[in-house]
Design a protein around this motif. Structure first.
Motif, PDB file in Angstrom:
ATOM      1  N   ALA A 154       0.835  -1.201   0.000  1.00 60.88           N
ATOM      2  CA  ALA A 154       0.000   0.000   0.000  1.00 60.88           C
ATOM      3  C   ALA A 154       0.869   1.251   0.000  1.00 60.88           C
ATOM      4  O   ALA A 154       0.590   2.228  -0.709  1.00 60.88           O
ATOM      5  CB  ALA A 154      -0.928  -0.009   1.213  1.00 60.88           C
ATOM      6  N   ALA A 155       1.955   1.217   0.772  1.00 60.09           N
ATOM      7  CA  ALA A 155       2.853   2.371   0.842  1.00 60.09           C
ATOM      8  C   ALA A 155       3.644   2.543  -0.451  1.00 60.09           C
ATOM      9  O   ALA A 155       3.767   3.658  -0.975  1.00 60.09           O
ATOM     10  CB  ALA A 155       3.795   2.214   2.029  1.00 60.09           C
ATOM     11  N   PRO A 188      -4.916   2.649  -1.172  1.00 62.57           N
ATOM     12  CA  PRO A 188      -5.582   2.569   0.135  1.00 62.57           C
ATOM     13  C   PRO A 188      -5.527   1.144   0.682  1.00 62.57           C
ATOM     14  O   PRO A 188      -5.743   0.168  -0.059  1.00 62.57           O
ATOM     15  CB  PRO A 188      -7.017   2.993  -0.163  1.00 62.57           C
ATOM     16  CG  PRO A 188      -6.925   3.803  -1.418  1.00 62.57           C
ATOM     17  CD  PRO A 188      -5.811   3.183  -2.215  1.00 62.57           C
ATOM     18  N   ALA A 189      -5.255   1.009   1.953  1.00 60.60           N
ATOM     19  CA  ALA A 189      -5.115  -0.314   2.565  1.00 60.60           C
ATOM     20  C   ALA A 189      -6.364  -1.167   2.357  1.00 60.60           C
ATOM     21  O   ALA A 189      -6.275  -2.381   2.146  1.00 60.60           O
ATOM     22  CB  ALA A 189      -4.804  -0.167   4.046  1.00 60.60           C
ATOM     23  N   ARG A 190      -7.531  -0.539   2.397  1.00 59.55           N
ATOM     24  CA  ARG A 190      -8.770  -1.315   2.276  1.00 59.55           C
ATOM     25  C   ARG A 190      -8.876  -2.027   0.927  1.00 59.55           C
ATOM     26  O   ARG A 190      -9.591  -3.019   0.795  1.00 59.55           O
ATOM     27  CB  ARG A 190      -9.987  -0.414   2.477  1.00 59.55           C
ATOM     28  CG  ARG A 190     -10.163   0.653   1.405  1.00 59.55           C
ATOM     29  CD  ARG A 190     -11.414   1.489   1.615  1.00 59.55           C
ATOM     30  NE  ARG A 190     -11.556   2.507   0.569  1.00 59.55           N
ATOM     31  CZ  ARG A 190     -10.998   3.711   0.615  1.00 59.55           C
ATOM     32  NH1 ARG A 190     -10.277   4.045   1.692  1.00 59.55           N
ATOM     33  NH2 ARG A 190     -11.153   4.577  -0.374  1.00 59.55           N
ATOM     34  N   ASP A 191      -8.146  -1.533  -0.076  1.00 63.86           N
ATOM     35  CA  ASP A 191      -8.251  -2.118  -1.408  1.00 63.86           C
ATOM     36  C   ASP A 191      -7.377  -3.351  -1.589  1.00 63.86           C
ATOM     37  O   ASP A 191      -7.544  -4.070  -2.588  1.00 63.86           O
ATOM     38  CB  ASP A 191      -7.873  -1.084  -2.468  1.00 63.86           C
ATOM     39  CG  ASP A 191      -8.890   0.041  -2.577  1.00 63.86           C
ATOM     40  OD1 ASP A 191     -10.003  -0.127  -2.041  1.00 63.86           O
ATOM     41  OD2 ASP A 191      -8.563   1.085  -3.178  1.00 63.86           O
ATOM     42  N   ILE A 192      -6.456  -3.586  -0.669  1.00 64.35           N
ATOM     43  CA  ILE A 192      -5.579  -4.753  -0.867  1.00 64.35           C
ATOM     44  C   ILE A 192      -5.546  -5.701   0.327  1.00 64.35           C
ATOM     45  O   ILE A 192      -4.935  -6.768   0.245  1.00 64.35           O
ATOM     46  CB  ILE A 192      -4.141  -4.341  -1.228  1.00 64.35           C
ATOM     47  CG1 ILE A 192      -3.499  -3.503  -0.140  1.00 64.35           C
ATOM     48  CG2 ILE A 192      -4.105  -3.623  -2.558  1.00 64.35           C
ATOM     49  CD1 ILE A 192      -2.019  -3.258  -0.399  1.00 64.35           C
ATOM     50  N   VAL A 193      -6.196  -5.351   1.415  1.00 64.10           N
ATOM     51  CA  VAL A 193      -6.224  -6.253   2.568  1.00 64.10           C
ATOM     52  C   VAL A 193      -7.146  -7.423   2.269  1.00 64.10           C
ATOM     53  O   VAL A 193      -8.260  -7.244   1.773  1.00 64.10           O
ATOM     54  CB  VAL A 193      -6.683  -5.507   3.841  1.00 64.10           C
ATOM     55  CG1 VAL A 193      -7.094  -6.491   4.928  1.00 64.10           C
ATOM     56  CG2 VAL A 193      -5.579  -4.597   4.343  1.00 64.10           C
ATOM     57  N   GLY A 204      -5.552  -8.568  -2.688  1.00 65.64           N
ATOM     58  CA  GLY A 204      -4.743  -7.508  -3.252  1.00 65.64           C
ATOM     59  C   GLY A 204      -3.795  -7.907  -4.357  1.00 65.64           C
ATOM     60  O   GLY A 204      -3.228  -7.033  -5.027  1.00 65.64           O
ATOM     61  N   HIS A 205      -3.619  -9.196  -4.589  1.00 68.13           N
ATOM     62  CA  HIS A 205      -2.583  -9.604  -5.527  1.00 68.13           C
ATOM     63  C   HIS A 205      -2.936  -9.279  -6.976  1.00 68.13           C
ATOM     64  O   HIS A 205      -2.113  -8.749  -7.728  1.00 68.13           O
ATOM     65  CB  HIS A 205      -2.297 -11.098  -5.381  1.00 68.13           C
ATOM     66  CG  HIS A 205      -0.946 -11.484  -5.879  1.00 68.13           C
ATOM     67  ND1 HIS A 205      -0.693 -12.693  -6.500  1.00 68.13           N
ATOM     68  CD2 HIS A 205       0.253 -10.837  -5.852  1.00 68.13           C
ATOM     69  CE1 HIS A 205       0.588 -12.760  -6.816  1.00 68.13           C
ATOM     70  NE2 HIS A 205       1.177 -11.659  -6.435  1.00 68.13           N
ATOM     71  N   GLN A 206      -4.155  -9.552  -7.380  1.00 64.92           N
ATOM     72  CA  GLN A 206      -4.545  -9.343  -8.776  1.00 64.92           C
ATOM     73  C   GLN A 206      -4.430  -7.877  -9.210  1.00 64.92           C
ATOM     74  O   GLN A 206      -3.838  -7.584 -10.249  1.00 64.92           O
ATOM     75  CB  GLN A 206      -5.963  -9.880  -9.018  1.00 64.92           C
ATOM     76  CG  GLN A 206      -6.377  -9.899 -10.482  1.00 64.92           C
ATOM     77  CD  GLN A 206      -6.906  -8.544 -10.965  1.00 64.92           C
ATOM     78  OE1 GLN A 206      -7.488  -7.797 -10.178  1.00 64.92           O
ATOM     79  NE2 GLN A 206      -6.681  -8.218 -12.241  1.00 64.92           N
ATOM     80  N   PRO A 207      -4.968  -6.928  -8.440  1.00 65.97           N
ATOM     81  CA  PRO A 207      -4.839  -5.537  -8.897  1.00 65.97           C
ATOM     82  C   PRO A 207      -3.393  -5.056  -8.954  1.00 65.97           C
ATOM     83  O   PRO A 207      -3.044  -4.237  -9.809  1.00 65.97           O
ATOM     84  CB  PRO A 207      -5.662  -4.743  -7.879  1.00 65.97           C
ATOM     85  CG  PRO A 207      -5.854  -5.643  -6.716  1.00 65.97           C
ATOM     86  CD  PRO A 207      -5.828  -7.026  -7.250  1.00 65.97           C
ATOM     87  N   ILE A 208      -2.551  -5.582  -8.081  1.00 67.21           N
ATOM     88  CA  ILE A 208      -1.141  -5.178  -8.108  1.00 67.21           C
ATOM     89  C   ILE A 208      -0.467  -5.731  -9.355  1.00 67.21           C
ATOM     90  O   ILE A 208       0.270  -5.022 -10.052  1.00 67.21           O
ATOM     91  CB  ILE A 208      -0.433  -5.644  -6.825  1.00 67.21           C
ATOM     92  CG1 ILE A 208      -0.914  -4.787  -5.659  1.00 67.21           C
ATOM     93  CG2 ILE A 208       1.084  -5.564  -6.970  1.00 67.21           C
ATOM     94  CD1 ILE A 208      -0.558  -5.316  -4.306  1.00 67.21           C
TER      95      ILE A 208
END
Length: 351
Positions: free
Chosen positions: A189-190, A195-200, A296-300
């Protein structure tokens, strides 16, 4: 880190493209329609280019599992107690975990590295004990580690590659640590300003309510540490994990030694992302094994334009997804080396 760079420990060579035309010609002249082996063809070309040869080899592979505990577990971000980290390491050493089975069946070497497990572990031939601390500090309250601890992690990660994977053509990394999906999410996220909520995600099985709490803990920590102003290494120091930091050093060193790097899932991606932001051409040495089922893995991966080899809805960690991809990697080099050409087989080519 600067001293290690000066010594060339993390100097990743730029790959030459002088063999690219010959590699592609060899692939195209196999007894098949051009492109019919799909991504195995591009994978074979990548490995041949990396090894600078028309006859690449992926027979020797080494897998390193880094284990550590996380102070952020004090915030109630995992349904499992921290003792499970040490218990699972013992399971690795007894040969009973999924990663043991996968490595055995794929002829991949395996070593477990204690990067900072809170509970004492017994001596074992397959355990490398080099803890930097008894887990990180709680990054919700303070920096996860000191600058000195981070530097030690990076150096130790590099040393583990030199010690245990010097002769390996393929290097994959795994991890074990209760709470490390929270840490990985904070790092990513950093680094990517997400936003943390999008990858937790669920991690080891967090309830929806716990996932909301995890995201809140992470977001507050990012604001506390002002990570938007920090370098990748400062982010790793602030909210990272000892095992993630060691993996970062191992990825950088593996690329410096011109090994094919096989990246596992969400947590391994967080370590690789730090390495990538420090040295972007590490990507030429990298194969992403699978898309984790962690949210969170797919969007990253999409943000990076990466399509992994497999999508099996795995989220175990340990590096199991990386080892699941080893047969495909070996098939890619096998067809390039062993499949007949049109001339060899006396087969007419298309008009």
């Amino acid at each position: 880190m600067s001293q290690m760079v000066e010594k060339g420990v993390f100097n990743i060579p730029l790959l030459s493209n002088e063999l690219d035309a010959e590699i592609q010609h060899k692939i195209d002249m196999k007894t098949k329609p051009q492109g019919s082996l799909g991504r195995l063809e591009s994978l074979a070309a990548q490995i041949a280019r990396l090894q600078h040869t028309l006859s690449p080899c992926t027979d020797t592979a080494m897998h390193l599992v880094f284990a550590a505990d996380h102070g952020v577990c004090e915030e109630g971000v995992s349904p499992f107690p921290q003792e499970v980290t040490a218990q699972m390491v013992l399971n690795f050493l007894q040969g009973g975990a999924a990663i043991n089975v996968f490595c055995r069946h794929n002829n991949v070497g395996l070593k477990v590295i204690d990067a900072g497990v809170k509970t004492s572990l017994p001596e074992h031939p397959d355990l490398v004990s080099c803890p930097v601390a008894s887990g990180t500090r709680n990054f919700a309250q303070e920096a996860a580690m000191s600058a000195g601890e981070l530097a030690q992690c990076l150096q130790t990660g590099a040393e583990m590659v030199d010690c245990w994977a010097a002769d390996a053509q393929v290097l994959s990394l795994g991890e074990m640590g209760i709470g490390n999906t929270t840490t990985a999410a904070a790092v990513l996220a950093a680094l990517l300003n997400i936003p943390a909520r999008d990858i937790v995600g669920a991690g080891t099985g967090a309830s929806p309510e716990m996932q909301v709490h995890k995201a809140q803990v992470i977001q507050a920590a990012l604001e506390r540490h002002q990570t938007h102003q920090l370098s990748p290494l400062e982010i790793l120091q602030s909210v990272g994990g000892l095992e993630i930091a060691m993996m970062t050093g191992a990825f950088l060193r593996g690329a410096a030694l011109k090994k094919l790097l096989v990246v596992d899932g969400f947590i391994a991606t967080s370590a690789w992302m730090v390495a990538y932001q420090l040295s972007p051409h590490i990507r030429d040495y990298t194969v992403f094994a699978h898309q984790s089922h962690e949210q969170g893995h797919q969007p990253i991966l999409s943000q990076l334009g990466i399509v992994p080899l497999l999508t099996l809805d795995m989220r175990l960690g340990e590096g199991t997804g990386a080892i699941a991809a080893i047969p495909l990697i070996r098939l890619a080099t096998a067809f390039l080396n062993e499949m007949a050409s049109f001339d060899d087989a006396g087969v007419s080519q298309s008009a």
